[in-house]
Design a protein around this motif. Structure first.
Motif, PDB file in Angstrom:
ATOM      1  N   MET A 175      44.735  14.767  75.459  1.00 46.20           N
ATOM      2  CA  MET A 175      43.981  15.913  75.940  1.00 46.20           C
ATOM      3  C   MET A 175      42.476  15.698  75.901  1.00 46.20           C
ATOM      4  SD  MET A 175      45.614  18.420  77.197  1.00 46.20           S
ATOM      5  CE  MET A 175      44.273  19.598  77.140  1.00 46.20           C
ATOM      6  N   ILE A 176      41.969  15.020  74.869  1.00 43.86           N
ATOM      7  CA  ILE A 176      40.518  14.943  74.664  1.00 43.86           C
ATOM      8  C   ILE A 176      39.776  14.350  75.865  1.00 43.86           C
ATOM      9  CG2 ILE A 176      38.744  13.745  73.316  1.00 43.86           C
ATOM     10  CD1 ILE A 176      40.442  14.329  70.833  1.00 43.86           C
ATOM     11  N   PRO A 177      40.205  13.213  76.434  1.00 40.38           N
ATOM     12  CA  PRO A 177      39.472  12.707  77.613  1.00 40.38           C
ATOM     13  C   PRO A 177      39.511  13.675  78.784  1.00 40.38           C
ATOM     14  CG  PRO A 177      40.875  11.004  76.676  1.00 40.38           C
ATOM     15  CD  PRO A 177      41.272  12.284  76.016  1.00 40.38           C
ATOM     16  N   GLY A 178      40.625  14.389  78.926  1.00 40.47           N
ATOM     17  CA  GLY A 178      40.739  15.339  80.029  1.00 40.47           C
ATOM     18  C   GLY A 178      39.891  16.580  79.838  1.00 40.47           C
ATOM     19  N   LEU A 179      39.702  17.000  78.576  1.00 47.75           N
ATOM     20  CA  LEU A 179      38.925  18.212  78.320  1.00 47.75           C
ATOM     21  C   LEU A 179      37.476  18.072  78.776  1.00 47.75           C
ATOM     22  CD1 LEU A 179      40.177  19.314  74.792  1.00 47.75           C
ATOM     23  CD2 LEU A 179      40.560  20.476  76.961  1.00 47.75           C
ATOM     24  N   MET A 180      37.015  16.845  78.900  1.00 48.71           N
ATOM     25  CA  MET A 180      35.625  16.656  79.323  1.00 48.71           C
ATOM     26  C   MET A 180      35.388  17.133  80.738  1.00 48.71           C
ATOM     27  SD  MET A 180      34.908  12.979  77.487  1.00 48.71           S
ATOM     28  CE  MET A 180      35.340  12.763  75.750  1.00 48.71           C
ATOM     29  N   VAL A 181      36.446  17.219  81.533  1.00 47.14           N
ATOM     30  CA  VAL A 181      36.295  17.754  82.885  1.00 47.14           C
ATOM     31  C   VAL A 181      35.935  19.230  82.819  1.00 47.14           C
ATOM     32  CG1 VAL A 181      38.702  18.441  83.264  1.00 47.14           C
ATOM     33  CG2 VAL A 181      37.304  17.770  85.197  1.00 47.14           C
ATOM     34  N   MET A 182      36.500  19.954  81.838  1.00 46.15           N
ATOM     35  CA  MET A 182      36.195  21.363  81.678  1.00 46.15           C
ATOM     36  C   MET A 182      34.716  21.569  81.337  1.00 46.15           C
ATOM     37  SD  MET A 182      37.836  24.039  78.928  1.00 46.15           S
ATOM     38  CE  MET A 182      39.500  23.604  79.448  1.00 46.15           C
ATOM     39  N   LEU A 183      34.200  20.712  80.458  1.00 48.05           N
ATOM     40  CA  LEU A 183      32.798  20.816  80.071  1.00 48.05           C
ATOM     41  C   LEU A 183      31.876  20.625  81.277  1.00 48.05           C
ATOM     42  CD1 LEU A 183      32.917  18.668  76.800  1.00 48.05           C
ATOM     43  CD2 LEU A 183      32.933  21.153  76.978  1.00 48.05           C
ATOM     44  N   LEU A 184      32.166  19.599  82.080  1.00 45.77           N
ATOM     45  CA  LEU A 184      31.293  19.311  83.214  1.00 45.77           C
ATOM     46  C   LEU A 184      31.400  20.378  84.300  1.00 45.77           C
ATOM     47  CD1 LEU A 184      31.644  15.436  83.566  1.00 45.77           C
ATOM     48  CD2 LEU A 184      29.892  16.764  82.387  1.00 45.77           C
ATOM     49  N   ILE A 185      32.572  20.938  84.494  1.00 49.06           N
ATOM     50  CA  ILE A 185      32.726  21.991  85.502  1.00 49.06           C
ATOM     51  C   ILE A 185      31.890  23.213  85.128  1.00 49.06           C
ATOM     52  CG2 ILE A 185      34.353  23.674  86.442  1.00 49.06           C
ATOM     53  CD1 ILE A 185      36.454  21.486  86.486  1.00 49.06           C
ATOM     54  N   ILE A 186      31.918  23.585  83.852  1.00 48.31           N
ATOM     55  CA  ILE A 186      31.175  24.765  83.422  1.00 48.31           C
ATOM     56  C   ILE A 186      29.666  24.506  83.444  1.00 48.31           C
ATOM     57  CG2 ILE A 186      30.770  26.364  81.516  1.00 48.31           C
ATOM     58  CD1 ILE A 186      33.472  26.711  82.894  1.00 48.31           C
ATOM     59  N   VAL A 187      29.245  23.384  82.854  1.00 49.61           N
ATOM     60  CA  VAL A 187      27.812  23.143  82.680  1.00 49.61           C
ATOM     61  C   VAL A 187      27.143  22.720  83.977  1.00 49.61           C
ATOM     62  CG1 VAL A 187      26.099  21.703  81.492  1.00 49.61           C
ATOM     63  CG2 VAL A 187      28.048  22.627  80.225  1.00 49.61           C
ATOM     64  N   THR A 188      27.790  21.862  84.765  1.00 49.25           N
ATOM     65  CA  THR A 188      27.130  21.326  85.961  1.00 49.25           C
ATOM     66  C   THR A 188      27.638  21.948  87.262  1.00 49.25           C
ATOM     67  OG1 THR A 188      28.700  19.489  86.187  1.00 49.25           O
ATOM     68  CG2 THR A 188      26.787  19.138  84.774  1.00 49.25           C
ATOM     69  N   GLY A 189      28.611  22.832  87.183  1.00 46.43           N
ATOM     70  CA  GLY A 189      29.095  23.511  88.383  1.00 46.43           C
ATOM     71  C   GLY A 189      28.853  25.000  88.334  1.00 46.43           C
ATOM     72  N   PHE A 190      29.353  25.616  87.267  1.00 48.59           N
ATOM     73  CA  PHE A 190      29.237  27.056  87.127  1.00 48.59           C
ATOM     74  C   PHE A 190      27.791  27.493  86.918  1.00 48.59           C
ATOM     75  CE2 PHE A 190      32.834  30.021  86.647  1.00 48.59           C
ATOM     76  CZ  PHE A 190      32.138  31.223  86.600  1.00 48.59           C
ATOM     77  N   LEU A 191      27.090  26.828  86.002  1.00 49.24           N
ATOM     78  CA  LEU A 191      25.727  27.254  85.672  1.00 49.24           C
ATOM     79  C   LEU A 191      24.749  27.115  86.846  1.00 49.24           C
ATOM     80  CD1 LEU A 191      25.235  26.050  81.983  1.00 49.24           C
ATOM     81  CD2 LEU A 191      25.904  28.291  82.847  1.00 49.24           C
ATOM     82  N   PRO A 192      24.751  25.986  87.602  1.00 45.83           N
ATOM     83  CA  PRO A 192      23.845  25.926  88.761  1.00 45.83           C
ATOM     84  C   PRO A 192      24.117  27.031  89.779  1.00 45.83           C
ATOM     85  CG  PRO A 192      24.658  23.744  88.230  1.00 45.83           C
ATOM     86  CD  PRO A 192      25.438  24.705  87.385  1.00 45.83           C
TER      87      PRO A 192
END
Length: 367
Positions: A175-192
């Motif tokens: 799970m851990i390597p896959g969870l990093m996709v969630m971080l990038l979606i929120i920080v670099t997709g949702f926030l902009p």
């Protein structure tokens, strides 16, 4: 270039003046990596077992002791009949019942073993199925030991199992390597997306629109800050995975940063497209939430794409997170290289071009 530098400086100052965003970039990946690997797990442990011991032999005592010593089971009770155990199963106090028939040890010695009965609560199908399998494996090992003790020469193992890439069978390593996709979606997709729409609402965009700044320069300036933030987030996530879980990538860090940067380009461009076609913050939130849910559920983050219906598997090929998740897991657990995962890199590069061109073209300047 001078215009771009000024716009980037403006974005950095705006980012730093926000009391929430800088803290989010640091705290969010730490919290996600500390909490989610423990709660998003398919491992089944602490299965409450009630044993109905009708044999009262050395073998039944040995089997009960094995269940009690296992990390997967919790020995809830040992009863003399099936009825009390069944009542506990109905109340949800136990998850499985193991019934050992009378004279079971004698039947093993004579070569005509009786059958052991396992009754599992399968309301939770995953727990019921895996719990029954674990219990069957524990019983099988105990039976082998009993047979070996009554044979002059111990029989050799016919099958040797080697768990490659994840020898401890820890689900969180998956799970851990896959969870990093969630971080990038929120920080670099949702926030902009939310940042851009909020500037629309407060009128900052209108001030930019009356300047000679072209849309490509403006779009690039909006994204660069979040690209850097995304790389910081992925670095923090990898550090937490190493320090807390002892999980470090077998493959190259350069490969990880390369695939991460490509995915950041893709998802940040997608976020700006969402903001360009949204007039209010609410519209942008609902738009992004819809696609984020699709990305999470169909990227292979929680369930393998191979287990999906064939039509759903075809859809996953047009979802960028699929390529990021599979690459991260391959690099982390198998030591895959760029050459091994080159088609994923090519796919994300194509998505990056399309998304960022789309972000620039959907931005309309109004004088």
């Amino acid at each position: 270039m001078s215009t771009l530098k000024v716009l980037i400086k403006k974005e950095v100052l705006q980012f730093k003046r926000n009391s929430f965003l800088p803290k989010l970039v640091i705290v969010f990946p730490i919290m996600i990596m500390l909490v989610l690997p423990w709660v998003t797990t398919m491992d089944v442990r602490h299965i409450n077992v009630s044993v109905v011991d009708n044999d009262h032999s050395q073998f039944s005592a040995r089997l009960i002791a094995k269940i009690d010593a296992s990390d997967y089971f919790t020995l809830h009770s040992v009863t003399a009949s099936f009825t009390p155990s069944m009542q506990m199963l109905e109340k949800g106090e136990v998850d499985a019942i193991l019934e050992i028939p009378a004279d079971y040890e004698k039947s093993m010695v004579t070569g005509e073993p009786k059958k052991l009965n396992v009754s599992a609560n399968s309301v939770n199908a995953t727990k019921g199925s895996l719990g029954s399998q674990y219990l069957a494996q524990t019983i099988g090992k105990a039976v082998q030991e009993l047979r070996a003790s009554h044979m002059p020469v111990k029989s050799s193992e016919l099958v040797t199992i080697q768990n490659r890439y994840n020898p401890t069978l820890e689900y969180r390593n998956f799970m851990i390597p896959g969870l990093m996709v969630m971080l990038l979606i929120i920080v670099t997709g949702f926030l902009p997306a939310l940042n851009f729409v909020s500037e629309k609402e407060i009128g900052t965009i209108e001030q930019i629109n009356v300047t000679p700044v072209n849309r490509f320069t403006f779009t690039l300036a909006k994204l660069i800050v979040y690209w850097v933030a995304g790389l910081i987030v992925i670095t923090i996530a990898m550090l937490v995975a190493w320090l807390v879980y002892g999980l470090a990538p077998i493959g190259s860090l350069l490969t990880i940063y390369a695939i991460s940067f490509l995915f950041i380009l893709v998802i940040s461009g997608f976020g700006l497209i969402a903001s360009n076609i949204s007039g209010t913050m609410q519209q942008a939130i609902f738009f992004m939430l819809f696609f984020v849910m699709v990305f999470m559920l169909m990227s292979g983050l929680f369930t393998p794409t191979e287990s999906m219906p064939q039509w759903a598997q075809y859809i996953t090929y047009i979802l960028p997170p699929r390529y990021f998740v599979s690459t991260m897991r391959a690099v982390y657990l198998k030591g895959a290289t760029f050459i091994d995962m080159r088609y994923n890199f090519y796919a994300l590069a194509a998505f990056a071009v399309v998304m960022n061109l789309g972000a620039a073209l959907t931005y309309r300047k109004q004088s």
